[in-house]
Design an enzyme around this catalytic site. Structure first.
Site, PDB file in Angstrom:
ATOM      1  N   ASP A  40       0.824  -1.209   0.000  1.00  0.00           N
ATOM      2  CA  ASP A  40       0.000   0.000   0.000  1.00  0.00           C
ATOM      3  C   ASP A  40       0.861   1.263   0.000  1.00  0.00           C
ATOM      4  O   ASP A  40       2.017   1.239   0.434  1.00  0.00           O
ATOM      5  CB  ASP A  40      -0.888   0.042   1.252  1.00  0.00           C
ATOM      6  N   HIS A 195       3.549  -2.127   3.351  1.00  0.00           N
ATOM      7  CA  HIS A 195       3.560  -0.759   2.847  1.00  0.00           C
ATOM      8  C   HIS A 195       4.917  -0.444   2.231  1.00  0.00           C
ATOM      9  O   HIS A 195       5.955  -0.786   2.818  1.00  0.00           O
ATOM     10  CB  HIS A 195       3.266   0.240   3.976  1.00  0.00           C
TER      11      HIS A 195
END
Length: 235
Positions: A40, A195
């Protein structure tokens, strides 16, 4: 002569379509031996180092792109596509007050990043992950609007907690494998949340290496008709 004929028949049986079909039966999308690795918030300055690790292990991943991070990172976005990874959408702002204000604002953010990704890469994708995941902010009205707009919503079932532990590689690695083990016992595939700005190349390398040693296979989220999210969990 008889011996040669028998050997010929045996060879035909071994290479028959039936034997090939049995040997190559495709796995179900939620097979417990599968891992869907997702990133992400990119593209980010560290994304390149993560791509290097993925290439080293010949693993394809899914990148949920944040629209406000595209400018200045266009080449990185193009590299993600060129190296065979799946591009997906994560909104524009990652501001929960702006994104979730109404069902319309949520859809418009996804449409905006969708347009930017298309302009930079030529790829149009409808796979999305909402900021902070779909629970609790995605109301029934939000979900209905997202579906009506043609977006397919994904969450995860393995949280690496890399945003919490950051450079504490051991904690991240232990967290991932604890959840992988739990999903394997529950007979369900794993969707790992990481992430771009938090997971380290070292931790990623360890996760890929040891997952493969355990017999896991990595895939992207492309082509799956039954998306896993917090309102529709895989069983």
């Amino acid at each position: 002569m008889k011996k040669s004929f028998l050997l010929f028949v045996l060879a035909c049986l071994l290479i028959s379509p039936l034997s090939h079909a049995a040997a190559s039966t495709p796995k179900a999308y939620n097979d417990r031996s599968l891992i869907y690795l997702t990133f992400d918030d990119g593209p980010h300055r560290q994304t390149g180092a993560l791509l290097d690790v993925l290439k080293k292990h010949k693993v394809k991943a899914t990148f949920f792109i944040l629209g406000n991070n595209i400018q200045g990172n266009e080449r990185m976005l193009q590299r993600i596509v060129a190296e065979g990874h799946l591009i997906a959408l994560h909104g524009m702002t990652h501001d929960r007050h702006k994104f979730y204000r109404t069902p319309t604002t949520a859809v418009r953010e996804m449409q905006a990043v969708q347009k930017l990704v298309l302009q930079v890469t030529g790829v149009k994708t409808n796979i999305v992950r909402t900021p902070y995941g779909s629970d609790p902010y995605m109301t029934a009205a939000h979900r209905q609007a997202m579906t009506k707009a043609g977006f397919q919503m994904w969450d995860w079932n393995v949280d690496s907690l890399d945003y919490r532990y950051k450079t504490d590689n051991r904690r991240v690695q232990n967290q991932v494998f604890a959840r992988l083990n739990a999903n394997y016992k529950a007979n369900v595939a794993s969707i790992i949340l990481t992430h771009d700005h938090s997971i380290t190349p070292t931790a990623l390398d360890y996760i890929l290496r040891h997952s493969k040693k355990r017999g896991y296979e990595f895939r992207t989220l492309t082509g799956i008709k039954n998306p896993h999210n917090f309102f529709n969990k895989w069983r």
